[in-house]
Design a protein around this motif. Structure first.
Motif, PDB file in Angstrom:
ATOM      1  N   LEU A 183      31.135  42.652  40.841  1.00 22.13           N
ATOM      2  CA  LEU A 183      30.900  41.336  40.865  1.00 22.13           C
ATOM      3  C   LEU A 183      31.644  40.766  39.787  1.00 22.13           C
ATOM      4  O   LEU A 183      31.863  39.446  40.113  1.00 22.13           O
ATOM      5  CB  LEU A 183      29.333  41.489  40.581  1.00 22.13           C
ATOM      6  N   GLU A 184      32.010  41.155  38.797  1.00 20.98           N
ATOM      7  CA  GLU A 184      32.629  40.521  37.717  1.00 20.98           C
ATOM      8  C   GLU A 184      34.009  40.220  38.267  1.00 20.98           C
ATOM      9  O   GLU A 184      34.701  38.802  37.972  1.00 20.98           O
ATOM     10  CB  GLU A 184      32.719  41.160  36.343  1.00 20.98           C
ATOM     11  N   LYS A 185      34.580  40.994  38.739  1.00 22.09           N
ATOM     12  CA  LYS A 185      35.881  40.861  39.492  1.00 22.09           C
ATOM     13  C   LYS A 185      35.923  39.907  40.412  1.00 22.09           C
ATOM     14  O   LYS A 185      36.822  38.779  40.581  1.00 22.09           O
ATOM     15  CB  LYS A 185      36.589  42.055  40.075  1.00 22.09           C
ATOM     16  N   ALA A 186      34.768  39.893  41.401  1.00 20.68           N
ATOM     17  CA  ALA A 186      34.854  38.647  42.486  1.00 20.68           C
ATOM     18  C   ALA A 186      34.755  37.334  41.950  1.00 20.68           C
ATOM     19  O   ALA A 186      35.342  36.353  42.404  1.00 20.68           O
ATOM     20  CB  ALA A 186      33.802  39.167  43.240  1.00 20.68           C
TER      21      ALA A 186
ATOM     22  N   LEU B 144      38.993  44.969  45.649  1.00 22.65           N
ATOM     23  CA  LEU B 144      38.662  44.593  44.068  1.00 22.65           C
ATOM     24  C   LEU B 144      38.652  45.567  43.339  1.00 22.65           C
ATOM     25  O   LEU B 144      39.019  45.362  42.148  1.00 22.65           O
ATOM     26  CB  LEU B 144      37.175  44.145  44.479  1.00 22.65           C
ATOM     27  N   THR B 145      38.429  46.735  43.603  1.00 24.69           N
ATOM     28  CA  THR B 145      38.812  47.956  42.646  1.00 24.69           C
ATOM     29  C   THR B 145      40.028  48.179  42.099  1.00 24.69           C
ATOM     30  O   THR B 145      40.142  48.634  40.941  1.00 24.69           O
ATOM     31  CB  THR B 145      38.188  49.414  43.236  1.00 24.69           C
ATOM     32  N   GLN B 146      41.114  47.689  43.030  1.00 20.50           N
ATOM     33  CA  GLN B 146      42.422  47.842  42.484  1.00 20.50           C
ATOM     34  C   GLN B 146      42.988  46.725  41.623  1.00 20.50           C
ATOM     35  O   GLN B 146      44.037  46.960  40.953  1.00 20.50           O
ATOM     36  CB  GLN B 146      43.086  47.914  43.636  1.00 20.50           C
ATOM     37  N   LEU B 147      42.355  45.402  41.708  1.00 17.77           N
ATOM     38  CA  LEU B 147      42.615  44.375  41.029  1.00 17.77           C
ATOM     39  C   LEU B 147      42.382  44.370  39.639  1.00 17.77           C
ATOM     40  O   LEU B 147      41.358  44.946  39.319  1.00 17.77           O
ATOM     41  CB  LEU B 147      42.344  43.044  41.703  1.00 17.77           C
ATOM     42  N   PRO B 148      43.207  44.013  38.548  1.00 19.62           N
ATOM     43  CA  PRO B 148      42.720  43.715  37.295  1.00 19.62           C
ATOM     44  C   PRO B 148      41.308  42.762  37.248  1.00 19.62           C
ATOM     45  O   PRO B 148      41.324  41.754  37.923  1.00 19.62           O
ATOM     46  CB  PRO B 148      44.052  42.949  36.613  1.00 19.62           C
ATOM     47  N   GLY B 149      40.638  43.181  36.361  1.00 18.12           N
ATOM     48  CA  GLY B 149      39.373  42.306  36.230  1.00 18.12           C
ATOM     49  C   GLY B 149      39.472  41.596  34.861  1.00 18.12           C
ATOM     50  O   GLY B 149      40.643  41.185  34.263  1.00 18.12           O
ATOM     51  N   PRO B 150      38.124  40.868  34.446  1.00 22.19           N
ATOM     52  CA  PRO B 150      38.360  40.265  33.176  1.00 22.19           C
ATOM     53  C   PRO B 150      38.962  40.693  32.096  1.00 22.19           C
ATOM     54  O   PRO B 150      39.428  40.157  31.142  1.00 22.19           O
ATOM     55  CB  PRO B 150      36.922  39.881  32.846  1.00 22.19           C
ATOM     56  N   SER B 151      38.738  42.082  31.864  1.00 23.06           N
ATOM     57  CA  SER B 151      39.020  42.837  30.642  1.00 23.06           C
ATOM     58  C   SER B 151      40.793  42.838  30.633  1.00 23.06           C
ATOM     59  O   SER B 151      41.282  43.003  29.498  1.00 23.06           O
ATOM     60  CB  SER B 151      38.753  44.501  30.506  1.00 23.06           C
TER      61      SER B 151
END
Length: 311
Positions: A184-187, A29-36
């Protein structure tokens, strides 16, 4: 070793495996792009649309789409804007996102609303091309009380995609993002992306139906743009509303029958199919994919629209 010790060691080993997978999951999850990152891609797409709308139609249009890049999974960054253009692009981004959230992704809004404004088809500027006008602004054409029927006829495809379960949540998560995405936001983001991808994959047949009907509706609008008097013809209105109602009611389409109807309509109207780009052999074959940063929708007709600068 008795069975109690074996059971104990097995429980410890199983717990260790769970912990390892948990750590791997958090690391992933830390490696994947998030909402931003999604927000950044949306802003870049809006910037490309703004660039194309300020370029004369005598220039080659950019292949920009509100769905993302249609030829690969990588969003293409726009050219760096100068300082005087930056405020205009920020406004454009907000306006386009407003249309997406309040119309395209809003189930309370009509799925298609092209036929009532058929008389405006000749003013579209997309077909026939008017070189003295700037490139067509797609979002402006489908918003407001009066719509550009040539553009609105394509909008059901976008509405089907944007109204898929999970898409609205992805858009809102990206809009609310402030650049520092939590785990949590990425998940939550990827849970919603999975929902949308699963829905589109399971409803591929329905999506193809929407694209095929939109294609036919688009051809009617182009026929009226070519011959404005058709807007006042009862048979033309009836045929247009037949397709529109079929789209709204999600009725099954007999493709072969409607192809024959389209050919008869064009023949009665005295229009050569080639002049409006109608291909009786076209069959919607949509492929939807979620890439790392964007949703990709691939289809021959949709690609043609993008190549011609509609989106």
């Amino acid at each position: 070793m008795n069975w109690k010790k074996l059971l104990k060691y097995s429980a410890v080993a199983f717990s260790s495996i769970i912990i390892v997978f948990g750590i791997l999951g958090v690391w992933l999850l830390t490696q994947l792009p998030g909402p931003s990152k999604v927000k950044e891609v949306l802003n870049k797409s809006s910037a490309k649309l703004q660039n194309s709308s300020t370029t004369s139609t005598t220039n080659s249009p950019q292949n920009a789409s509100p769905l993302g890049d249609t030829s690969s999974d990588t969003a293409v960054s726009p050219s760096s804007p100068n300082e005087t253009m930056a405020p205009q692009k920020r406004v454009a981004t907000q306006q386009e996102m407003s249309v997406i959230l309040n119309d395209l992704a809003n189930n309370e809004k009509p799925f298609v609303d092209a036929c009532k404004d058929l008389g405006l088809a000749g003013e579209s500027g997309f077909f026939p091309k008017k070189t003295e006008r700037t490139a067509t602004k797609f979002f402006e054409g489908i918003s407001g009380s009066q719509k550009d029927p040539v553009l609105e006829s394509v909008a059901p495809v976008l509405r089907f995609v944007f109204r898929a379960p999970g898409i609205t949540e992805v858009l809102k998560l990206s809009e609310d993002s402030r650049g520092d995405d939590s785990l949590l936001e990425k998940a939550e983001l990827y849970r919603q992306i999975y929902r949308a991808a699963d829905y589109l994959q399971k409803n591929q047949t329905q999506l193809n139906q929407v694209v095929q009907k939109s294609y036919n509706l688009h051809m009617i609008a182009k026929a009226v743009a070519l011959k404005p008097q058709l807007a006042h013809d009862g048979a033309t209105k009836s045929f247009c509303e037949q397709i529109e109602n079929s789209l709204s009611a999600k009725q099954n389409l007999n493709v072969e029958e409607q192809v024959q109807e389209m050919q008869k309509f064009l023949q009665d109207a005295g229009i050569d199919a080639k002049t409006i780009g109608f291909d009786p052999n076209y069959r919607a074959q949509v492929h939807s994919e979620f890439g790392k940063n964007n949703l990709t929708i691939k289809d021959a007709w949709l690609k043609d629209l993008i190549d011609k600068g509609m989106m």
